[in-house]
Write a protein that holds these residues in place. Structure first.
Motif, PDB file in Angstrom:
ATOM      1  N   LYS A  44       0.850  -1.187   0.000  1.00 13.72           N
ATOM      2  CA  LYS A  44       0.000   0.000   0.000  1.00 13.72           C
ATOM      3  C   LYS A  44       0.883   1.234   0.000  1.00 13.72           C
ATOM      4  N   GLY A  45       0.437   2.257  -0.705  1.00 10.54           N
ATOM      5  CA  GLY A  45       1.168   3.504  -0.719  1.00 10.54           C
ATOM      6  C   GLY A  45       1.020   4.259   0.586  1.00 10.54           C
ATOM      7  N   SER A  46       1.954   5.131   0.843  1.00 13.16           N
ATOM      8  CA  SER A  46       1.914   5.951   2.051  1.00 13.16           C
ATOM      9  C   SER A  46       0.887   7.063   1.883  1.00 13.16           C
ATOM     10  N   PRO A  47       0.090   7.343   2.907  1.00 14.55           N
ATOM     11  CA  PRO A  47      -0.864   8.452   2.813  1.00 14.55           C
ATOM     12  C   PRO A  47      -0.160   9.805   2.702  1.00 14.55           C
ATOM     13  N   GLU A  48       1.128   9.848   3.035  1.00 12.93           N
ATOM     14  CA  GLU A  48       1.905  11.083   2.910  1.00 12.93           C
ATOM     15  C   GLU A  48       2.265  11.391   1.453  1.00 12.93           C
ATOM     16  N   ASN A  49       2.211  10.380   0.605  1.00 13.88           N
ATOM     17  CA  ASN A  49       2.547  10.566  -0.811  1.00 13.88           C
ATOM     18  C   ASN A  49       1.310  11.033  -1.565  1.00 13.88           C
ATOM     19  N   VAL A  50       1.256  12.317  -1.830  1.00 14.66           N
ATOM     20  CA  VAL A  50       0.088  12.919  -2.474  1.00 14.66           C
ATOM     21  C   VAL A  50       0.400  13.172  -3.939  1.00 14.66           C
ATOM     22  N   GLY A  51      -0.486  12.712  -4.804  1.00 13.35           N
ATOM     23  CA  GLY A  51      -0.308  12.922  -6.235  1.00 13.35           C
ATOM     24  C   GLY A  51       0.470  11.797  -6.882  1.00 13.35           C
ATOM     25  N   GLU A  69       7.552  12.073 -19.740  1.00 15.46           N
ATOM     26  CA  GLU A  69       6.691  10.977 -20.169  1.00 15.46           C
ATOM     27  C   GLU A  69       6.391  10.033 -18.997  1.00 15.46           C
ATOM     28  N   GLY A  70       5.133   9.763 -18.758  1.00 22.54           N
ATOM     29  CA  GLY A  70       4.724   8.807 -17.744  1.00 22.54           C
ATOM     30  C   GLY A  70       4.732   9.320 -16.321  1.00 22.54           C
ATOM     31  N   HIS A  71       5.011  10.593 -16.127  1.00 24.34           N
ATOM     32  CA  HIS A  71       5.102  11.122 -14.763  1.00 24.34           C
ATOM     33  C   HIS A  71       3.745  11.338 -14.107  1.00 24.34           C
ATOM     34  N   ASP A  72       2.682  11.328 -14.891  1.00 18.24           N
ATOM     35  CA  ASP A  72       1.372  11.694 -14.354  1.00 18.24           C
ATOM     36  C   ASP A  72       0.524  10.508 -13.895  1.00 18.24           C
ATOM     37  N   ARG A  73       1.058   9.303 -13.960  1.00 21.08           N
ATOM     38  CA  ARG A  73       0.305   8.158 -13.450  1.00 21.08           C
ATOM     39  C   ARG A  73       0.558   8.005 -11.952  1.00 21.08           C
TER      40      ARG A  73
END
Length: 146
Positions: A44-51, A69-73
């Protein structure tokens, strides 16, 4: 035939994303038929990592005039299928990621190469990202000569 590199870090938000985008931009510029993708070893991702990507990594890529390229996923947790697609697997920090690989994916332990790039809680971003630059450039040189 394009070959695939899988960059791994804990959350697929900072180090592995930076390495992926940097590698793909530089490989394309030198005409190397390798592409990188990245994943996180944490389930699971960290809730601190936004975006989708760390603002630190994004700013560093922009400062280096790297194509984004690909930075927005959004970050992605790795699965067994990711390892099947990868010709080369690089985890960004040995003592942090080796136990995670062993716990979640013991069957691929022998395929993983480990770099020594600390996360932001341990190393200043300028130091960590410069080390990724150096390691990516060395990897590109190695792949071009093989």
């Amino acid at each position: 035939m394009k070959r695939q590199i899988l960059f791994l870090c804990t959350g697929n938000y900072y180090r592995s994303r930076y390495a992926e985008v940097l590698f793909n931009s530089r490989a394309r510029k030198v005409g190397l038929a390798w592409r990188a993708f990245s994943r996180g070893l944490a389930e699971k991702g960290s809730p601190e990592n936004v975006g989708p990507i760390s603002p630190i990594a994004l700013q560093a890529l922009l400062a280096r005039n790297i194509e984004l390229e690909g930075h927005d996923r959004l970050p992605i947790s790795c699965s067994a299928a990711d390892f099947e697609m990868a010709d080369l697997i690089i985890a960004l920090k040995d003592d942090e990621h080796r136990p995670m690989v062993g716990r979640r994916f013991p069957e691929i332990r022998s395929r993983v190469e480990y770099w020594e790039v600390d996360d932001v809680a341990v190393a200043e971003p300028a130091t960590a990202l410069a080390l990724i630059d150096e390691r990516v450039d060395g990897l590109l040189a190695q792949l071009r000569s093989s």
